[in-house]
Enzyme design. Sequence first.
Site, short mmCIF file in Angstrom:
data_model
loop_
_atom_site.label_atom_id
_atom_site.label_comp_id
_atom_site.label_asym_id
_atom_site.label_seq_id
_atom_site.Cartn_x
_atom_site.Cartn_y
_atom_site.Cartn_z
N TYR A 44 0.81 -1.21 0.00
CA TYR A 44 0.00 0.00 0.00
C TYR A 44 0.85 1.27 0.00
O TYR A 44 0.35 2.35 -0.35
CB TYR A 44 -0.93 0.04 1.22
N HIS A 102 0.90 -11.45 1.66
CA HIS A 102 -0.13 -10.68 0.97
C HIS A 102 -0.77 -11.46 -0.18
O HIS A 102 -1.98 -11.40 -0.38
CB HIS A 102 0.46 -9.37 0.45
#
Length: 272
Positions: A44, A102
Amino acid sequence: MNILFQKTHQRAFGTFPLRHDACMAAIAVALDVGYRAFDTAQMYGNEAEVGEGLARSEVPRQDLFLTTKVHPDNYGEALFLTSVEQSLKDLRLDYVDALLLHWPPLDGDIASPLRQLQRAQDKGLARHIGLSNFTASMMRDARNILDGPIVTNQVEFHPLLNQDILLGAANETGIPLSSFTSVARGEVFKYPQFAEIGQAYGKSAGQVVLRWILQKGVSVNTMSTKPENIRANFDIMDFTLSSIDMARIDALTHTNKRIIGSDLVPWAPDWD
């Protein structure tokens, strides 16, 4: 009971794609509303902002549950722990509460990054470890590879996508699911059923969607920059959808609209 399913932590504030001042402002509102669980990721690019936003708060560290996720590019032995240490530096923390992989690695070898994840936990960099975007078969493999608890598998989960296979794997393996893209990036609001159901409970369409997710046994991640939406997303614990309304929403899962696929993310697996 797994901490992600406890009342104070089963609603997490997601931070993608927030950056800079907008990220810190949203975190301040979320903390004021009552959020104590926050979700970020190396991918992110906002761990520093999340760290600063939380550091500005007077909420004690022990009351927070912070999740971050390791980028697949950092799964190699030479990079994994170094990347986690950098995440902690950016987050201004000594440890994260949950450290997740992730996405599955492109080569399909989940054993190696899982072992690195375990090393990070053993070194005290993470209290809990988990998965994100792992298929049902990968969940079973992970359960066999790791000795200790796996805190979650964070996946796309909303009423427009049938995730019965993953729910079955969660029950089988004891790895609970948590959601992202919980309102299908707004696609759910194209279906009048949610607003109609909400009228009976004095709740909005979005609150009905999030309550449905919770009642499926899945913890919720939501993101907004609007204070009224942040509060509404949190205010979903004071009503229970009837079995009839749950079944009515269940029927929409056959829409099978996946928001995040290989067209957007190269690591997206072939879902089973």
